[in-house]
Write an enzyme that holds these catalytic residues in place. Structure first.
Site, PDB file in Angstrom:
ATOM      1  N   GLY A 197       0.852  -1.189   0.000  1.00  8.91           N
ATOM      2  CA  GLY A 197       0.000   0.000   0.000  1.00  8.91           C
ATOM      3  C   GLY A 197       0.887   1.238   0.000  1.00  8.91           C
ATOM      4  N   GLY A 252      -1.593   7.089   0.648  1.00  8.96           N
ATOM      5  CA  GLY A 252      -1.277   8.191   1.554  1.00  8.96           C
ATOM      6  C   GLY A 252      -0.514   7.762   2.794  1.00  8.96           C
ATOM      7  N   HIS A 298     -10.775   0.290  17.513  1.00 13.06           N
ATOM      8  CA  HIS A 298     -10.432   1.510  16.761  1.00 13.06           C
ATOM      9  C   HIS A 298     -11.700   1.878  15.989  1.00 13.06           C
ATOM     10  CE1 HIS A 298      -8.371   4.432  14.392  1.00 13.06           C
ATOM     11  NE2 HIS A 298      -8.418   3.742  13.274  1.00 13.06           N
TER      12      HIS A 298
HETATM   13  N1  LIG Z   1      -5.279   2.152  11.877  1.00 14.84           N
HETATM   14  C1  LIG Z   1      -5.321   3.479  11.765  1.00 14.84           C
HETATM   15  O1  LIG Z   1      -5.240   4.230  12.726  1.00 14.84           O
HETATM   16  C2  LIG Z   1      -5.439   4.093  10.397  1.00 14.84           C
HETATM   17  C3  LIG Z   1      -5.120   5.439  10.177  1.00 14.84           C
HETATM   18  C4  LIG Z   1      -5.230   5.948   8.877  1.00 14.84           C
HETATM   19  C5  LIG Z   1      -5.650   5.140   7.835  1.00 14.84           C
HETATM   20  N2  LIG Z   1      -5.965   3.841   8.119  1.00 14.84           N
HETATM   21  C6  LIG Z   1      -6.377   2.931   7.066  1.00 14.84           C
HETATM   22  O2  LIG Z   1      -5.241   2.661   6.257  1.00 14.84           O
HETATM   23  C7  LIG Z   1      -5.694   2.306   4.956  1.00 14.84           C
HETATM   24  C8  LIG Z   1      -4.938   3.131   3.929  1.00 14.84           C
HETATM   25  O3  LIG Z   1      -5.272   4.486   4.025  1.00 14.84           O
HETATM   26  P1  LIG Z   1      -4.679   5.512   2.952  1.00 14.84           P
HETATM   27  O4  LIG Z   1      -5.134   6.856   3.352  1.00 14.84           O
HETATM   28  O5  LIG Z   1      -3.238   5.270   2.746  1.00 14.84           O
HETATM   29  O6  LIG Z   1      -5.478   5.042   1.631  1.00 14.84           O
HETATM   30  P2  LIG Z   1      -5.013   5.210   0.103  1.00 14.84           P
HETATM   31  O7  LIG Z   1      -6.236   4.951  -0.702  1.00 14.84           O
HETATM   32  O8  LIG Z   1      -4.293   6.495  -0.061  1.00 14.84           O
HETATM   33  O9  LIG Z   1      -3.946   4.037  -0.108  1.00 14.84           O
HETATM   34  C9  LIG Z   1      -4.298   2.690  -0.224  1.00 14.84           C
HETATM   35  C10 LIG Z   1      -3.338   2.082  -1.226  1.00 14.84           C
HETATM   36  O10 LIG Z   1      -3.533   0.665  -1.251  1.00 14.84           O
HETATM   37  C11 LIG Z   1      -3.301   0.262  -2.591  1.00 14.84           C
HETATM   38  N3  LIG Z   1      -3.842  -1.087  -2.794  1.00 14.84           N
HETATM   39  C12 LIG Z   1      -5.134  -1.473  -2.871  1.00 14.84           C
HETATM   40  N4  LIG Z   1      -5.209  -2.800  -3.033  1.00 14.84           N
HETATM   41  C13 LIG Z   1      -3.934  -3.267  -3.041  1.00 14.84           C
HETATM   42  C14 LIG Z   1      -3.367  -4.549  -3.162  1.00 14.84           C
HETATM   43  N5  LIG Z   1      -4.130  -5.647  -3.306  1.00 14.84           N
HETATM   44  N6  LIG Z   1      -2.022  -4.666  -3.136  1.00 14.84           N
HETATM   45  C15 LIG Z   1      -1.225  -3.566  -3.004  1.00 14.84           C
HETATM   46  N7  LIG Z   1      -1.730  -2.324  -2.879  1.00 14.84           N
HETATM   47  C16 LIG Z   1      -3.057  -2.175  -2.890  1.00 14.84           C
HETATM   48  C17 LIG Z   1      -3.983   1.329  -3.418  1.00 14.84           C
HETATM   49  O11 LIG Z   1      -3.535   1.303  -4.756  1.00 14.84           O
HETATM   50  C18 LIG Z   1      -3.571   2.576  -2.654  1.00 14.84           C
HETATM   51  O12 LIG Z   1      -2.374   3.131  -3.169  1.00 14.84           O
HETATM   52  C19 LIG Z   1      -7.205   2.484   4.981  1.00 14.84           C
HETATM   53  O13 LIG Z   1      -7.820   1.257   5.295  1.00 14.84           O
HETATM   54  C20 LIG Z   1      -7.408   3.458   6.116  1.00 14.84           C
HETATM   55  O14 LIG Z   1      -8.713   3.386   6.668  1.00 14.84           O
HETATM   56  C21 LIG Z   1      -5.856   3.305   9.353  1.00 14.84           C
END
Ligand SMILES: NC(=O)c1ccc[n+]([C@@H]2O[C@H](COP(=O)([O-])OP(=O)(O)OC[C@H]3O[C@@H](n4cnc5c(N)ncnc54)[C@H](O)[C@@H]3O)[C@@H](O)[C@H]2O)c1
EC number: 1.1.1.27
Length: 316
Positions: A18, A22, A184
């Site tokens: 991922g 972001g 969470h």
């Molecule tokens: N635990 C926490 O406190 C917390 C905090 C912030 C975000 N998050 C979670 O983290 C996750 C990511 O958030 P983000 O803002 O980076 O989202 P984002 O959409 O910017 O990034 C997600 C990335 O995953 C990639 N992706 C999707 N399927 C994939 C796969 N099979 N293999 C490889 N890459 C793949 C996408 O292309 C994308 O670049 C979300 O689930 C969000 O809810 C959790």
């Protein structure tokens, strides 16, 4: 090389699945800024995003950052000491992180499938993707990775509580130590009897508690309502990088992390955020803090919610 020119740390291999998104890219940036080196592999379903961040971050390295960055693939996971999962379905307008469960468990299955190709993999799986507690529960239940080597990132809830209490108390958030444990999500439990400012326990008044809790509980809804298509990338990238450092090198600080409980807090087989100590090899200790009756009931509510969602996945 003379001993005094050697780096004090061995470089840690970190794979971010991922890494084109972001939180993944922000984690990579924050890892490169740390003193101890990390060799970061960015893995993403959108290769152009991974390459774009790689091309950009290489000049962070050129400005004196430690470690290295490159684009990788799932075949890199077996060689990584820490696999960070931020891969996720696109963010949408919603009222609960649970809406992502079906899509994101499919993504996590790809990651654990790649790790299964490396039996006895000695690394740590750090899950950031939501809904994090259910995904950690699933990962421990459906892989051979021991529970102490699967952790979920949940620091943001406590950081938000610290920000809100700091605002109420008129002090900077970093001076406040305050914790949220449990799920969470909406079933998070604020430990308001355990608030410290500059390390000194303080009592928080009823109206300050209510205002801080309102602000924290409302945070997700307010942020999602912006429909920005992004999550808390700066907070999480900084927090995940700090957690990776604690996992790689150990520290004595208690961390909130989602881990599968086996009797701790009277809960079994479900991952919830609890205080832990981290180090090489993963979760070194789970700390069982004394809770009030209300906090204990809240933790049980959280366990029921996460357990039910995990159970539906198993039944599907
Ligand atoms: N635990 C926490 O406190 C917390 C905090 C912030 C975000 N998050 C979670 O983290 C996750 C990511 O958030 P983000 O803002 O980076 O989202 P984002 O959409 O910017 O990034 C997600 C990335 O995953 C990639 N992706 C999707 N399927 C994939 C796969 N099979 N293999 C490889 N890459 C793949 C996408 O292309 C994308 O670049 C979300 O689930 C969000 O809810 C959790």
């Amino acid at each position: 090389m003379p001993d005094d020119l050697r780096e004090p740390y061995t470089s840690t291999q970190v794979a971010i699945v991922g890494g084109g998104g972001g939180v993944g890219a922000s984690t990579a940036f924050n890892l490169l800024l740390r003193d101890e080196p990390y060799d970061v592999a960015l893995i993403d379903r959108r290769p152009e995003m991974a390459v774009s961040h790689e091309m950009d971050l290489q000049q962070v390295v050129a400005q004196g950052a430690s470690g290295s960055v490159r684009v990788g693939g799932l075949e890199d996971l077996a060689g990584a000491g820490i696999v960070v999962v931020t891969a996720a379905a696109p963010l949408t307008l919603n009222t609960s992180r649970m809406v992502y469960l079906d899509d994101n468990v499919r993504i996590l299955r790809e990651v654990t499938g790649a790790l299964a190709a490396a039996p006895d993999w000695p690394g740590v799986l750090l899950v950031v993707t939501n809904p994090v507690d259910v995904l950690v529960t699933w990962a421990v239940g459906h892989t051979e990775i021991p529970r102490e080597r699967v952790a979920g990132y949940t620091l943001n809830d406590s950081l938000r509580l610290r920000t809100a209490l700091g605002e109420e108390l008129g002090v900077a958030g970093h001076r406040v130590d305050a914790w949220m444990i449990g799920e969470h999500g909406d079933a998070a439990v604020a430990l308001l009897e355990r608030v410290r400012v500059d390390g000194v326990p303080i009592s928080v008044g009823a109206s300050q508690r209510a205002a801080a809790l309102d602000w924290v509980r409302d945070w997700y809804a307010r942020h999602v309502a912006l429909d920005s298509g992004r999550s808390s990338t700066w907070t999480s990238g900084r927090g995940v990088a700090r957690m990776v450092a604690a996992l790689a090198h150990g520290d004595d600080e208690p961390w909130p992390a989602s881990v599968v409980l086996e009797g701790e807090y009277g809960i079994d087989g479900v991952a919830l955020s609890v205080p832990v100590t981290l180090g090489p090899g993963g979760v070194r200790a789970i700390h069982e803090w004394v809770l009030t009756a209300g906090e204990d009931a809240g933790l049980r509510r959280a366990a029921a919610l996460v357990g039910a969602a995990a159970g539906e996945l198993s039944a599907a």
